[in-house]
Scaffold this active site. Structure first.
Site, PDB file in Angstrom:
ATOM      1  N   HIS A 297       0.814  -1.221   0.000  1.00  0.00           N
ATOM      2  CA  HIS A 297       0.000   0.000   0.000  1.00  0.00           C
ATOM      3  C   HIS A 297       0.845   1.268   0.000  1.00  0.00           C
ATOM      4  O   HIS A 297       0.300   2.367  -0.020  1.00  0.00           O
ATOM      5  CB  HIS A 297      -0.923   0.002   1.221  1.00  0.00           C
ATOM      6  CG  HIS A 297      -1.950  -1.088   1.181  1.00  0.00           C
ATOM      7  ND1 HIS A 297      -2.666  -1.482   2.289  1.00  0.00           N
ATOM      8  CD2 HIS A 297      -2.391  -1.874   0.163  1.00  0.00           C
ATOM      9  CE1 HIS A 297      -3.488  -2.469   1.961  1.00  0.00           C
ATOM     10  NE2 HIS A 297      -3.336  -2.722   0.679  1.00  0.00           N
ATOM     11  N   ASP A 298       2.174   1.115   0.058  1.00  0.00           N
ATOM     12  CA  ASP A 298       3.046   2.283   0.125  1.00  0.00           C
ATOM     13  C   ASP A 298       3.702   2.580  -1.221  1.00  0.00           C
ATOM     14  O   ASP A 298       4.752   3.206  -1.279  1.00  0.00           O
ATOM     15  CB  ASP A 298       4.124   2.072   1.194  1.00  0.00           C
ATOM     16  CG  ASP A 298       4.676   3.394   1.722  1.00  0.00           C
ATOM     17  OD1 ASP A 298       3.875   4.320   1.932  1.00  0.00           O
ATOM     18  OD2 ASP A 298       5.903   3.501   1.918  1.00  0.00           O
ATOM     19  N   ALA A 299       3.075   2.157  -2.310  1.00  0.00           N
ATOM     20  CA  ALA A 299       3.637   2.373  -3.647  1.00  0.00           C
ATOM     21  C   ALA A 299       3.274   3.760  -4.158  1.00  0.00           C
ATOM     22  O   ALA A 299       2.497   3.928  -5.095  1.00  0.00           O
ATOM     23  CB  ALA A 299       3.142   1.291  -4.603  1.00  0.00           C
TER      24      ALA A 299
END
Length: 429
Positions: A297-299
């Site tokens: 989710h940290d892309a």
């Protein structure tokens, strides 16, 4: 009063960074502009004689620096304001991402003699470095080191020769990035090592990495894609910039919900900067799908980069692929929307279609690729999990289970007639 740092690209002084009344400015050197082989420092800095103001300058140069708590600790160590990008670059802007070096006016690039360019570390010294990093990021202030990498997690540029780990001295190019475990999360070293290895199995061309253990302490060594060995056996730099730098977005706005880049802007950037662009656009599509299916989710836009080669560019290898979704304490909100949705469990077939339309891809083409990865990823993940190095790790089992659930959900939604009308939810976010 003005302060100045000379900006070097490879072995050329291409311009100067100024601090005037608290504001940054960058100006290309006239000599650089007159050269027929002159290239831009950043996609956001076209070749021009006029200076770039603070609004234009800060995204690139602030984007070279660590973020968050790391920035605060480095600033504290040097007794400067954490908002003072210029002072921080003055202290640690020697070995940065890409081929950028910042030096005081008149200071020449150092070329350490062979044998004096690396401080090799014993196992005990590696443990001491791992213990020191949380309190002294980038080993800030250590004699002979001026190291900087973007990001909010502990990491350190190092040299790895296949057996030994060492510190690059006096501007020597590093070869790897050492990433210790994130203390507040379970087994992040194995998590990221597994996700990068899985990307390799899927032929997605990620940065190469390997999990290492010294005296019972694990860390990840990631091979730098912006470094290479030339024909004479010398390590050289390749220039790169992340998508925020290229798009002129400051690092504190890297997430879409903060006003940062969305996927449409990212795909447009790749089309604009690469030639031929089609292979790079399709690779970026794979990166987006892979990150969604593994629960990264940290892309955000700083986790995608362009490698610059003269006046052209290519999409950099996939990096920073941690499955954040397996940690309940971390957000279930993706860094960039897919078809208007931040939450993966809400992404229906129509949202993949909306995403394809937004990034100017054919809907059928995008669906076909999503389905192909969703069908093949679980088997590859399960097989990789059984191999030495990843078997028996609880966090890897959770990643594989999450991948199986997300892929099954995706295949069902994209394959079943009338699935768009459903309101299915996913067991694991």
């Amino acid at each position: 009063m003005a302060h100045e740092l000379e900006v070097w690209l490879f072995a050329d002084r291409v311009g100067s960074l100024y601090l005037t009344e608290g504001r940054l400015n960058f100006r290309y050197n006239p000599d650089w502009l007159s050269r027929p082989d002159a290239v831009t420092l950043s996609s956001s800095f076209p070749l021009q004689a006029e200076a770039f103001d603070d609004h234009q300058t800060r995204p690139f140069f602030a984007g070279l620096l660590p973020e968050g708590q790391l920035r605060r600790l480095i600033a504290q160590h040097f007794q400067v304001s954490r908002q003072n990008d210029f002072a921080l670059l003055d202290h640690i802007g020697g070995e940065c991402a890409g081929a950028v070096t910042l030096l005081a006016p008149g200071q020449a690039l150092s070329r350490p003699a062979p044998g004096n360019d690396v401080q090799w570390l014993s196992d005990e010294e590696i443990i001491a470095v791992l213990d020191e990093l949380p309190h002294r990021p980038m080993l800030a202030g250590k004699e002979g080191l001026r190291l900087s990498l973007a990001g909010a997690q502990d990491k350190l540029p190092v040299i790895f020769d296949g057996a030994r780990v060492g510190l690059p001295l006096d501007g020597t190019p590093s070869s790897h990035i050492l990433k210790p475990a994130i203390r507040t999360l379970e087994d992040t070293v194995t998590n990221e090592g597994f996700c990068l290895a899985l990307a390799e199995v899927m032929q997605l061309k990620p940065a190469r990495s390997k999990v290492h253990s010294v005296l019972g302490r694990q860390f990840l060594l990631v091979e730098r894609y912006d470094r290479f060995i030339d024909a004479q056996g010398h390590r050289q730099r390749l220039h790169q910039e992340d998508f925020c730098q290229a798009l002129g977005v400051v690092p504190e706005m890297k997430y879409q919900h903060e006003g940062g880049p969305d996927l449409a802007q990212c795909f447009d950037l790749v089309r604009r900067m690469t030639r031929p662009s089609a292979p790079h656009v399709l690779r970026l599509l794979d990166y987006v799908i892979f990150n969604a299916l593994i629960g990264n989710h940290d892309a955000h836009a700083k986790n995608f980069s362009l490698l610059r080669a003269g006046k052209s560019a290519v999409l950099a290898p996939l990096y920073d692929t941690l499955s954040t979704a397996v940690y309940p304490a971390l957000t279930h909100k993706m860094a960039m929307k897919i078809g208007g949705k931040y939450t993966f469990s809400e992404v229906q077939a129509r949202h993949w279609d909306q995403f394809a339309e937004a990034v100017r891809l054919g809907k059928a083409q995008a669906r076909k690729r999503v389905l192909a990865l969703a069908k093949s990823l679980p088997t590859s993940a399960r097989e990789l999990h059984s191999q030495d190095g990843f078997a028996g790790h609880a966090v890897v089992e959770r990643i594989v289970t999450l991948i199986e659930q997300r892929c099954a959900l995706t295949v069902r939604r994209l394959s079943a007639p009338g699935a768009d009308a459903g309101v299915e939810t996913e067991p694991v976010a």
